[in-house]
Scaffold this active site. Structure first.
Site, PDB file in Angstrom:
ATOM      1  N   VAL A  70      -5.943  18.594 -37.257  1.00 25.59           N
ATOM      2  CA  VAL A  70      -6.437  19.564 -38.242  1.00 25.59           C
ATOM      3  C   VAL A  70      -5.726  20.905 -38.079  1.00 25.59           C
ATOM      4  CG1 VAL A  70      -8.462  20.772 -39.145  1.00 25.59           C
ATOM      5  CG2 VAL A  70      -8.665  18.398 -38.412  1.00 25.59           C
ATOM      6  N   CYS A  71      -5.548  21.355 -36.849  1.00 29.81           N
ATOM      7  CA  CYS A  71      -4.866  22.629 -36.602  1.00 29.81           C
ATOM      8  C   CYS A  71      -3.419  22.569 -37.083  1.00 29.81           C
ATOM      9  CB  CYS A  71      -4.907  22.991 -35.122  1.00 29.81           C
ATOM     10  SG  CYS A  71      -6.568  23.316 -34.509  1.00 29.81           S
ATOM     11  N   THR A  72      -2.762  21.461 -36.844  1.00 34.39           N
ATOM     12  CA  THR A  72      -1.379  21.306 -37.282  1.00 34.39           C
ATOM     13  C   THR A  72      -1.299  21.355 -38.805  1.00 34.39           C
ATOM     14  OG1 THR A  72      -0.812  20.039 -35.305  1.00 34.39           O
ATOM     15  CG2 THR A  72       0.654  19.796 -37.211  1.00 34.39           C
ATOM     16  N   LEU A  75      -2.026  25.119 -39.921  1.00 35.19           N
ATOM     17  CA  LEU A  75      -0.939  26.067 -39.678  1.00 35.19           C
ATOM     18  C   LEU A  75       0.320  25.701 -40.459  1.00 35.19           C
ATOM     19  CD1 LEU A  75      -1.423  26.951 -35.914  1.00 35.19           C
ATOM     20  CD2 LEU A  75      -2.232  28.157 -37.937  1.00 35.19           C
TER      21      LEU A  75
END
Length: 182
Positions: A70-72, A75
């Site tokens: 999710v973070c990838t 960002l």
């Protein structure tokens, strides 16, 4: 704005409210002075919020961790829309509790045009976004726009770490917060 006018990280003094001292997340609101901080970026260079604000508004993007799916996605979507944020004059800074070395690998592999700041002691994370149980005791996913005047112009904190503010939605919110024409 002089350094004495800044809210100090984890000591938030807002007129009409008692200061919040310690490692408990302060309830920050739009219009509050942004807590000052200094953290190292992915190259180990010190980044101080007040110095970044000399260039223009700063978007603080708190996220649980490098390389997570999710973070990838989050960002990378901000990377792909970076020119739109730059058109608004907004400087983006990603913040998590990952190490400088891990940030450096993440930035290099994903080609982020913005810096990633390391907060391994989670002091700035706790001051702004807070720690979430659903994110494994890591940062809540959150966006804080700090205007050139050092005041918070926009705040969005996700309580469920599986969700994130998409780049288009974030761009629209920032544009409104900055009073930019559509």
């Amino acid at each position: 704005m002089t350094p004495g006018q800044w809210g100090a990280c984890c000591t938030i003094a807002t007129p009409g409210r008692r200061p919040n001292k310690g490692r408990v997340m302060a309830k920050l609101e739009v219009g509050d002075l942004a807590p000052e901080f200094e953290l190292p970026d992915e190259r180990g260079r010190a980044v101080r919020l007040s110095q970044e604000l000399e260039k223009g508004p700063v978007l603080l993007v708190f996220y649980p961790g490098d390389f997570s799916p999710v973070c990838t996605r989050q960002l990378c979507s901000y990377r792909d829309s970076y020119d739109r944020f730059a058109e608004l004059g907004v400087n983006l800074l990603g913040i998590s509790d990952d190490t400088i070395a891990k940030h450096r690998r993440f930035k290099e592999e994903r080609h982020f045009p913005f810096r990633l700041l390391a907060d391994p002691r989670r002091e700035v994370i706790e001051c702004y976004a807070g720690i979430g149980l659903l994110s494994g005791g890591r940062a809540h996913r959150a966006n804080f726009l700090v205007g050139k005047d050092g005041r918070l112009a926009y705040i969005h904190v996700e309580k469920v770490s599986l969700f994130h503010r998409g780049a288009d939605e974030l761009y629209g919110a920032l544009r409104r917060a900055l009073g930019s024409p559509s």
